[in-house]
Design a protein around this motif. Structure first.
Motif, PDB file in Angstrom:
ATOM      1  N   CYS A  47       0.845  -1.195   0.000  1.00  0.00           N
ATOM      2  CA  CYS A  47       0.000   0.000   0.000  1.00  0.00           C
ATOM      3  C   CYS A  47       0.881   1.245   0.000  1.00  0.00           C
ATOM      4  N   VAL A  48       0.426   2.273  -0.700  1.00  0.00           N
ATOM      5  CA  VAL A  48       1.112   3.559  -0.727  1.00  0.00           C
ATOM      6  C   VAL A  48       0.206   4.599  -0.087  1.00  0.00           C
ATOM      7  N   TRP A  49       0.731   5.288   0.935  1.00  0.00           N
ATOM      8  CA  TRP A  49      -0.041   6.273   1.690  1.00  0.00           C
ATOM      9  C   TRP A  49       0.573   7.656   1.510  1.00  0.00           C
ATOM     10  N   ASN A  50      -0.256   8.641   1.225  1.00  0.00           N
ATOM     11  CA  ASN A  50       0.201  10.020   1.114  1.00  0.00           C
ATOM     12  C   ASN A  50       0.473  10.568   2.509  1.00  0.00           C
ATOM     13  N   THR A  51       1.648  11.148   2.718  1.00  0.00           N
ATOM     14  CA  THR A  51       1.996  11.627   4.057  1.00  0.00           C
ATOM     15  C   THR A  51       1.374  12.982   4.386  1.00  0.00           C
ATOM     16  N   ASP A  52       0.723  13.612   3.426  1.00  0.00           N
ATOM     17  CA  ASP A  52       0.053  14.887   3.708  1.00  0.00           C
ATOM     18  C   ASP A  52      -1.272  14.660   4.429  1.00  0.00           C
ATOM     19  N   GLY A  53      -2.115  13.819   3.851  1.00  0.00           N
ATOM     20  CA  GLY A  53      -3.410  13.553   4.476  1.00  0.00           C
ATOM     21  C   GLY A  53      -3.562  12.137   4.971  1.00  0.00           C
ATOM     22  N   TRP A  54      -2.503  11.315   4.791  1.00  0.00           N
ATOM     23  CA  TRP A  54      -2.493   9.918   5.212  1.00  0.00           C
ATOM     24  C   TRP A  54      -3.610   9.111   4.566  1.00  0.00           C
ATOM     25  N   GLU A  55      -3.898   9.444   3.309  1.00  0.00           N
ATOM     26  CA  GLU A  55      -4.878   8.678   2.547  1.00  0.00           C
ATOM     27  C   GLU A  55      -4.155   7.632   1.702  1.00  0.00           C
ATOM     28  N   ARG A  56      -4.817   6.514   1.504  1.00  0.00           N
ATOM     29  CA  ARG A  56      -4.225   5.472   0.671  1.00  0.00           C
ATOM     30  C   ARG A  56      -4.340   5.877  -0.795  1.00  0.00           C
ATOM     31  N   GLN A  57      -3.193   6.002  -1.455  1.00  0.00           N
ATOM     32  CA  GLN A  57      -3.181   6.396  -2.860  1.00  0.00           C
ATOM     33  C   GLN A  57      -3.451   5.216  -3.776  1.00  0.00           C
ATOM     34  N   ARG A  58      -2.815   4.095  -3.468  1.00  0.00           N
ATOM     35  CA  ARG A  58      -2.987   2.910  -4.300  1.00  0.00           C
ATOM     36  C   ARG A  58      -2.485   1.688  -3.538  1.00  0.00           C
ATOM     37  N   SER A  59      -2.874   0.532  -4.016  1.00  0.00           N
ATOM     38  CA  SER A  59      -2.417  -0.719  -3.410  1.00  0.00           C
ATOM     39  C   SER A  59      -2.480  -1.821  -4.455  1.00  0.00           C
ATOM     40  N   ARG A  60      -1.719  -2.872  -4.219  1.00  0.00           N
ATOM     41  CA  ARG A  60      -1.758  -4.025  -5.111  1.00  0.00           C
ATOM     42  C   ARG A  60      -1.208  -5.248  -4.390  1.00  0.00           C
ATOM     43  N   PHE A  61      -1.659  -6.407  -4.836  1.00  0.00           N
ATOM     44  CA  PHE A  61      -1.178  -7.663  -4.289  1.00  0.00           C
ATOM     45  C   PHE A  61      -0.072  -8.202  -5.188  1.00  0.00           C
ATOM     46  N   LEU A  62       0.922  -8.810  -4.570  1.00  0.00           N
ATOM     47  CA  LEU A  62       1.977  -9.453  -5.342  1.00  0.00           C
ATOM     48  C   LEU A  62       1.406 -10.650  -6.083  1.00  0.00           C
ATOM     49  N   GLN A  63       1.937 -10.903  -7.257  1.00  0.00           N
ATOM     50  CA  GLN A  63       1.533 -12.076  -8.012  1.00  0.00           C
ATOM     51  C   GLN A  63       2.448 -13.237  -7.627  1.00  0.00           C
ATOM     52  N   ILE A  64       1.893 -14.194  -6.907  1.00  0.00           N
ATOM     53  CA  ILE A  64       2.664 -15.361  -6.490  1.00  0.00           C
ATOM     54  C   ILE A  64       2.715 -16.340  -7.657  1.00  0.00           C
ATOM     55  N   PRO A  65       3.908 -16.778  -8.060  1.00  0.00           N
ATOM     56  CA  PRO A  65       4.013 -17.714  -9.187  1.00  0.00           C
ATOM     57  C   PRO A  65       3.142 -18.940  -8.979  1.00  0.00           C
ATOM     58  N   SER A  66       2.423 -19.329 -10.015  1.00  0.00           N
ATOM     59  CA  SER A  66       1.535 -20.486  -9.922  1.00  0.00           C
ATOM     60  C   SER A  66       2.337 -21.753  -9.656  1.00  0.00           C
ATOM     61  N   GLY A  67       1.796 -22.600  -8.811  1.00  0.00           N
ATOM     62  CA  GLY A  67       2.455 -23.853  -8.481  1.00  0.00           C
ATOM     63  C   GLY A  67       3.570 -23.715  -7.474  1.00  0.00           C
ATOM     64  N   ARG A  68       3.804 -22.484  -7.004  1.00  0.00           N
ATOM     65  CA  ARG A  68       4.879 -22.266  -6.042  1.00  0.00           C
ATOM     66  C   ARG A  68       4.318 -22.309  -4.624  1.00  0.00           C
ATOM     67  N   PRO A  69       4.643 -23.349  -3.846  1.00  0.00           N
ATOM     68  CA  PRO A  69       4.140 -23.399  -2.472  1.00  0.00           C
ATOM     69  C   PRO A  69       4.811 -22.333  -1.623  1.00  0.00           C
ATOM     70  N   THR A  70       4.080 -21.805  -0.656  1.00  0.00           N
ATOM     71  CA  THR A  70       4.646 -20.810   0.243  1.00  0.00           C
ATOM     72  C   THR A  70       4.962 -21.456   1.581  1.00  0.00           C
ATOM     73  N   SER A  71       5.999 -20.934   2.237  1.00  0.00           N
ATOM     74  CA  SER A  71       6.393 -21.466   3.535  1.00  0.00           C
ATOM     75  C   SER A  71       5.718 -20.646   4.624  1.00  0.00           C
ATOM     76  N   ASN A  72       6.248 -20.722   5.828  1.00  0.00           N
ATOM     77  CA  ASN A  72       5.669 -19.950   6.926  1.00  0.00           C
ATOM     78  C   ASN A  72       6.389 -18.621   7.120  1.00  0.00           C
ATOM     79  N   ILE A  73       7.228 -18.213   6.148  1.00  0.00           N
ATOM     80  CA  ILE A  73       7.926 -16.932   6.277  1.00  0.00           C
ATOM     81  C   ILE A  73       6.929 -15.795   6.087  1.00  0.00           C
TER      82      ILE A  73
END
Length: 234
Positions: free
Chosen positions: A48-74
């Protein structure tokens, strides 16, 4: 003007703003004094990107996790601004990426090709933002060019860990020296810290040292023309 009554006060401090946008714990924060933003990352693989003037969220996005790639507990997603304060390093166990923070769009990305590749445990810019030092769950350390995310050097565990050490020992944090661009420190799960630098004869990472007694080096450089997504051999 904001009235003081709208703040929660605790002695001599106050909570200026409470930002909501992530569904899981926050794992990274980074300010840019050029873009006047705060970038946050979380275990939900969201940035997430937050503007430090009014502390509003400017934009956000989720990472694209490669298909078939298992995730650990990190699950941690880390963020760090480049020296130019406009590009942001984003580190997830499945990938390393450089984002244009003003648009929150990836400029370069390095995902390991093989689904069985060990997770990335941490990564950071060198002090001059020309290199990226990254550690992996199998104790391998990779050094990338920050401009292209091309693999420049790979350090195998056998080159710096004692032979009798547990196979579960690996780096969990990497810190760049504040003034020596080719020096960094590794913090390991056994409580030890290793300070790393290239051989004096080489002066910088990416040039394999000469073989000793007919043996090959544990540090290697990919061939010319290698893609930025080339995975280090393990």
């Amino acid at each position: 003007m904001i009235q003081p009554s709208k703040f929660t006060t605790f002695g001599l401090m106050r909570v200026k703003s409470k930002l909501r946008g992530h569904s899981k714990k926050i794992t990274g924060l980074a300010f840019s004094n050029v873009l006047n933003v705060l970038v946050s990352s979380g275990a939900d693989a969201q940035i997430c990107v937050w503007n430090t003037d009014g502390w509003e969220r400017q934009r956000s996005r989720f990472l694209q996790i490669p298909s078939g790639r298992p995730t650990s507990n990190i699950l941690d997603t880390r963020v760090q601004f480049h020296q130019d304060q406009q590009h942001c390093l984003v580190v997830h166990e499945t990938q390393i990426a450089i984002y244009d923070a003003s648009k929150l769009e990836p400029v370069k990305q390095w995902p390991p090709r093989e689904t069985s590749a060990p997770p990335i445990t941490h990564a950071t810019f060198s002090c001059d933002s020309q290199l990226i030092y990254a550690s992996f769950l199998d104790a391998t350390v990779c050094i990338f060019s920050a401009s292209s995310l091309r693999l420049q050097c790979r350090i195998l565990p056998a080159s710096y860990l004692p032979q009798n050490i547990s196979s579960n020992v690996h780096p969990v944090v990497v810190a760049a020296h504040p003034s020596e661009a080719n020096q960094f420190a590794l913090g390991l799960t056994d409580g030890s810290v290793y300070v790393m630098e290239p051989l004096e004869s080489e002066r910088k990472w990416g040039i394999p040292p000469p073989a000793e007694n007919g043996s090959t080096s544990n540090m290697s450089t990919p061939p010319n023309g290698a893609s930025s997504s080339d995975q280090p051999e393990r």
